[in-house]
Design an enzyme around this catalytic site. Structure first.
Site, PDB file in Angstrom:
ATOM      1  N   CYS A  90      24.925  32.089  43.668  1.00  0.00           N
ATOM      2  CA  CYS A  90      24.913  31.912  45.128  1.00  0.00           C
ATOM      3  C   CYS A  90      23.629  32.444  45.771  1.00  0.00           C
ATOM      4  O   CYS A  90      23.056  31.812  46.666  1.00  0.00           O
ATOM      5  CB  CYS A  90      26.138  32.566  45.744  1.00  0.00           C
ATOM      6  N   GLY A 150      41.550  30.793  44.114  1.00  0.00           N
ATOM      7  CA  GLY A 150      40.542  31.824  44.389  1.00  0.00           C
ATOM      8  C   GLY A 150      39.725  31.523  45.630  1.00  0.00           C
ATOM      9  O   GLY A 150      39.931  30.514  46.313  1.00  0.00           O
ATOM     10  N   SER A 178      32.820  38.664  49.859  1.00  0.00           N
ATOM     11  CA  SER A 178      33.380  37.402  49.365  1.00  0.00           C
ATOM     12  C   SER A 178      32.697  36.942  48.089  1.00  0.00           C
ATOM     13  O   SER A 178      33.282  36.188  47.321  1.00  0.00           O
ATOM     14  CB  SER A 178      33.272  36.326  50.442  1.00  0.00           C
ATOM     15  N   HIS A 226      25.953  35.808  52.606  1.00  0.00           N
ATOM     16  CA  HIS A 226      24.882  36.683  52.124  1.00  0.00           C
ATOM     17  C   HIS A 226      23.650  36.580  53.029  1.00  0.00           C
ATOM     18  O   HIS A 226      23.378  35.530  53.629  1.00  0.00           O
ATOM     19  CB  HIS A 226      24.431  36.261  50.720  1.00  0.00           C
ATOM     20  N   ARG A 230      25.104  45.208  47.689  1.00  0.00           N
ATOM     21  CA  ARG A 230      26.350  44.816  48.362  1.00  0.00           C
ATOM     22  C   ARG A 230      26.436  45.542  49.700  1.00  0.00           C
ATOM     23  O   ARG A 230      26.263  46.758  49.760  1.00  0.00           O
ATOM     24  CB  ARG A 230      27.559  45.266  47.546  1.00  0.00           C
ATOM     25  N   ARG A 234      49.857  33.030  36.526  1.00  0.00           N
ATOM     26  CA  ARG A 234      50.378  33.774  37.688  1.00  0.00           C
ATOM     27  C   ARG A 234      50.652  32.860  38.870  1.00  0.00           C
ATOM     28  O   ARG A 234      51.549  33.108  39.654  1.00  0.00           O
ATOM     29  CB  ARG A 234      49.372  34.855  38.128  1.00  0.00           C
ATOM     30  N   SER A 235      49.830  31.829  39.020  1.00  0.00           N
ATOM     31  CA  SER A 235      49.955  30.953  40.195  1.00  0.00           C
ATOM     32  C   SER A 235      50.722  29.679  39.904  1.00  0.00           C
ATOM     33  O   SER A 235      51.005  28.900  40.834  1.00  0.00           O
ATOM     34  CB  SER A 235      48.565  30.573  40.711  1.00  0.00           C
TER      35      SER A 235
HETATM   36  N1  LIG Z   1      32.818  34.113  45.495  1.00  0.00           N
HETATM   37  C1  LIG Z   1      31.637  33.543  45.522  1.00  0.00           C
HETATM   38  O1  LIG Z   1      30.941  33.559  46.547  1.00  0.00           O
HETATM   39  C2  LIG Z   1      31.076  32.843  44.326  1.00  0.00           C
HETATM   40  C3  LIG Z   1      29.867  32.183  44.478  1.00  0.00           C
HETATM   41  C4  LIG Z   1      29.324  31.496  43.396  1.00  0.00           C
HETATM   42  C5  LIG Z   1      30.018  31.502  42.204  1.00  0.00           C
HETATM   43  N2  LIG Z   1      31.197  32.152  42.090  1.00  0.00           N
HETATM   44  C6  LIG Z   1      31.882  32.105  40.797  1.00  0.00           C
HETATM   45  O2  LIG Z   1      33.094  31.362  40.929  1.00  0.00           O
HETATM   46  C7  LIG Z   1      34.083  31.920  40.073  1.00  0.00           C
HETATM   47  C8  LIG Z   1      35.320  32.294  40.876  1.00  0.00           C
HETATM   48  O3  LIG Z   1      34.967  33.209  41.883  1.00  0.00           O
HETATM   49  P1  LIG Z   1      35.944  33.572  43.086  1.00  0.00           P
HETATM   50  O4  LIG Z   1      35.124  34.407  43.981  1.00  0.00           O
HETATM   51  O5  LIG Z   1      36.611  32.352  43.628  1.00  0.00           O
HETATM   52  O6  LIG Z   1      37.037  34.487  42.338  1.00  0.00           O
HETATM   53  P2  LIG Z   1      38.561  34.811  42.741  1.00  0.00           P
HETATM   54  O7  LIG Z   1      38.757  34.720  44.209  1.00  0.00           O
HETATM   55  O8  LIG Z   1      38.883  36.064  42.059  1.00  0.00           O
HETATM   56  O9  LIG Z   1      39.393  33.616  42.066  1.00  0.00           O
HETATM   57  C9  LIG Z   1      39.516  33.466  40.669  1.00  0.00           C
HETATM   58  C10 LIG Z   1      40.264  32.183  40.347  1.00  0.00           C
HETATM   59  O10 LIG Z   1      40.291  32.030  38.920  1.00  0.00           O
HETATM   60  C11 LIG Z   1      41.637  31.845  38.513  1.00  0.00           C
HETATM   61  N3  LIG Z   1      41.888  32.387  37.179  1.00  0.00           N
HETATM   62  C12 LIG Z   1      41.764  33.653  36.760  1.00  0.00           C
HETATM   63  N4  LIG Z   1      42.151  33.759  35.471  1.00  0.00           N
HETATM   64  C13 LIG Z   1      42.523  32.523  35.082  1.00  0.00           C
HETATM   65  C14 LIG Z   1      43.044  31.961  33.875  1.00  0.00           C
HETATM   66  N5  LIG Z   1      43.264  32.727  32.795  1.00  0.00           N
HETATM   67  N6  LIG Z   1      43.324  30.637  33.835  1.00  0.00           N
HETATM   68  C15 LIG Z   1      43.130  29.872  34.918  1.00  0.00           C
HETATM   69  N7  LIG Z   1      42.656  30.317  36.108  1.00  0.00           N
HETATM   70  C16 LIG Z   1      42.354  31.636  36.168  1.00  0.00           C
HETATM   71  C17 LIG Z   1      42.454  32.598  39.534  1.00  0.00           C
HETATM   72  O11 LIG Z   1      43.787  32.141  39.490  1.00  0.00           O
HETATM   73  P3  LIG Z   1      45.016  33.116  39.892  1.00  0.00           P
HETATM   74  O12 LIG Z   1      45.047  33.161  41.401  1.00  0.00           O
HETATM   75  O13 LIG Z   1      46.173  32.401  39.306  1.00  0.00           O
HETATM   76  O14 LIG Z   1      44.737  34.451  39.274  1.00  0.00           O
HETATM   77  C18 LIG Z   1      41.718  32.199  40.808  1.00  0.00           C
HETATM   78  O15 LIG Z   1      42.106  30.901  41.184  1.00  0.00           O
HETATM   79  C19 LIG Z   1      33.406  33.084  39.355  1.00  0.00           C
HETATM   80  O16 LIG Z   1      32.864  32.620  38.146  1.00  0.00           O
HETATM   81  C20 LIG Z   1      32.295  33.469  40.283  1.00  0.00           C
HETATM   82  O17 LIG Z   1      31.223  34.106  39.627  1.00  0.00           O
HETATM   83  C21 LIG Z   1      31.752  32.821  43.125  1.00  0.00           C
END
Ligand SMILES: NC(=O)c1ccc[n+]([C@@H]2O[C@H](COP(=O)([O-])OP(=O)(O)OC[C@H]3O[C@@H](n4cnc5c(N)ncnc54)[C@H](OP(=O)(O)O)[C@@H]3O)[C@@H](O)[C@H]2O)c1
Length: 378
Positions: free
Chosen positions: A173, A51, A203, A286, A279, A78-79
């Site tokens: 964040c 992710g 993002s 941000h 957003r 999936r991955s």
């Molecule tokens: N983006 C940000 O700026 C940010 C900031 C702070 C906190 N967060 C938090 O960090 C987390 C991830 O955010 P992201 O933005 O990186 O999301 P993302 O890009 O959608 O990535 C999600 C990740 O979770 C994995 N995943 C989904 N379902 C899964 C399962 N059943 N078992 C194992 N892995 C699984 C996905 O794997 P696959 O590729 O295999 O589907 C992918 O690696 C969230 O809780 C979010 O709230 C994000």
């Protein structure tokens, strides 16, 4: 997220924004990758490695030469089987299962709240210290909610190598970015009330949201109907109230995170915080407008001086050139940038300030902050 979309997504994650030479504080580690695979390092697992945050974990670990004896790359079914290169070594992504944490000392989680809720306690039972990026445990009593520059003492009781697992939560964040700037001022003059308005990037909603913004931008420019899969409404050339669920008090969950997490991190149950989260069609990083009301007087120049010396903060406040922080300038950077530092004319004397803050929320708002937490365990 389908594996086929990955190369495209990684292009985005790596390429946002021009180089910006002002970000060169001595506390930052060099950004060149150094091999950190060594016997005296902890065994690591990265959950959600494919992710947006997971990919950034790998780059931050490498940038900071985080020592590790071994590293497991975990994601969904999936991955599983996909190959990733980390520090010149080929790794195969494994499916996350309850057996994934055997022998893992530090587990960095970023796979969403439901995965954290399900697998976080399993990892802790296996003796892993979990640093969790989701909101699953942030407000749980007994789970430290940590920004290393702000409240490192909250996790002082958690030690690596004791064989005992533990949970540490990474704040939201927007909270991290806001408090990186507000805390040094709070320490000097005590914040009584804080009004935050955010301008949040794609993002923050993950890799798929970034792809949607790019696709919609192309579609709108080509005169086509924009594809709306992640967000319910057009994102390109638009802005809207944050997509987090609306609560019974009319705030959305993102806004209430700023309210509740600030109280917990500052250990100030009475601090008044309100927020409006929006957003905006920015790819990465941000921005936040923050209005502060203080108990003690604090003038502009002193505030600027305090912020200039704050770890992890850089001041960009050039009134003559009308140059202040922008998301592009902080993208892929560790420091949070602060500008528009000015006395709030709606308040008497020097009891109020307005500031504008920008930070890369995948980096300091997520992966970097979590790796800094892990570093404090070493
Ligand atoms: N983006 C940000 O700026 C940010 C900031 C702070 C906190 N967060 C938090 O960090 C987390 C991830 O955010 P992201 O933005 O990186 O999301 P993302 O890009 O959608 O990535 C999600 C990740 O979770 C994995 N995943 C989904 N379902 C899964 C399962 N059943 N078992 C194992 N892995 C699984 C996905 O794997 P696959 O590729 O295999 O589907 C992918 O690696 C969230 O809780 C979010 O709230 C994000």
């Amino acid at each position: 997220m389908a594996a086929a979309a990955m190369p495209h997504r990684l292009h985005f994650l790596a390429g946002a924004g021009p180089a910006f030479s002002r970000f060169s504080k001595p506390h930052l580690r060099p950004s060149s990758a150094r091999m950190s695979l060594r016997e005296d390092g902890p065994s690591l697992a990265v959950v959600g490695v494919t992710g947006a945050v997971g990919q950034e974990f790998l780059s931050v670990l490498s940038d900071r030469s985080f020592p590790y004896r071994s590293i497991k790359l975990l994601a969904s079914k999936r991955s599983a089987g996909k190959h990733l290169t980390f520090e010149d070594k080929d790794y195969v992504v494994e499916e996350l299962t309850p057996d994934s944490f055997r022998g893992v000392e530090v587990a960095l989680f970023s796979a969403g709240g439901s995965i954290s809720k399900q697998f976080g306690p399993i990892a802790v039972d296996c003796g892993s210290v979990v640093v969790d990026n989701s909101s699953a445990f942030r407000m749980d009593e007994g789970v430290p909610l940590v920004i290393p520059e702000v409240n490192p003492e909250a996790m002082a009781h958690i030690k690596l190598g004791s064989g005992k697992g533990a949970l540490i939560a990474n704040p939201n964040c927007s909270t991290i970015i806001c408090l990186m700037a507000a805390t040094p001022l709070h320490r000097r003059a005590k914040v009584l009330r804080m009004v935050v308005s955010t301008y949040q990037a794609a993002s923050g909603a993950g890799a798929a949201a970034m792809e949607e913004l790019e696709q919609q931008t192309r579609e709108v420019l080509e005169g086509k109907e924009p594809t709306c899969k992640i967000f319910k409404q057009q994102y390109a050339f638009n802005l809207f109230s944050h997509n987090a669920p609306i609560m019974s008090n009319g705030y959305n969950e993102e806004e209430m995170k700023l309210v509740k997490e600030t109280r917990k991190i500052w250990n100030e149950i009475n601090v008044k915080v309100t927020a409006t989260c929006i957003r905006v069609p920015v790819m990465r990083a941000h921005a936040e407008s923050v209005n502060l009301q203080f108990e003690k007087p604090l003038d502009e120049e002193t505030a600027k001086d305090i912020l200039s010396n704050a770890p992890g903060v850089v001041v960009i406040d050039d009134r003559a050139a009308n140059h202040f922080p922008t998301p592009l300038e902080v993208s892929n950077k560790d420091d949070v940038a602060v500008g528009r530092i000015r006395r709030d004319v709606s308040q008497d004397g020097n009891y109020g300030l307005d500031i504008f803050v920008c930070g890369d929320q995948i980096r300091k708002g997520a992966a970097l902050n979590a790796v800094q937490i892990a570093e404090m365990l070493l």
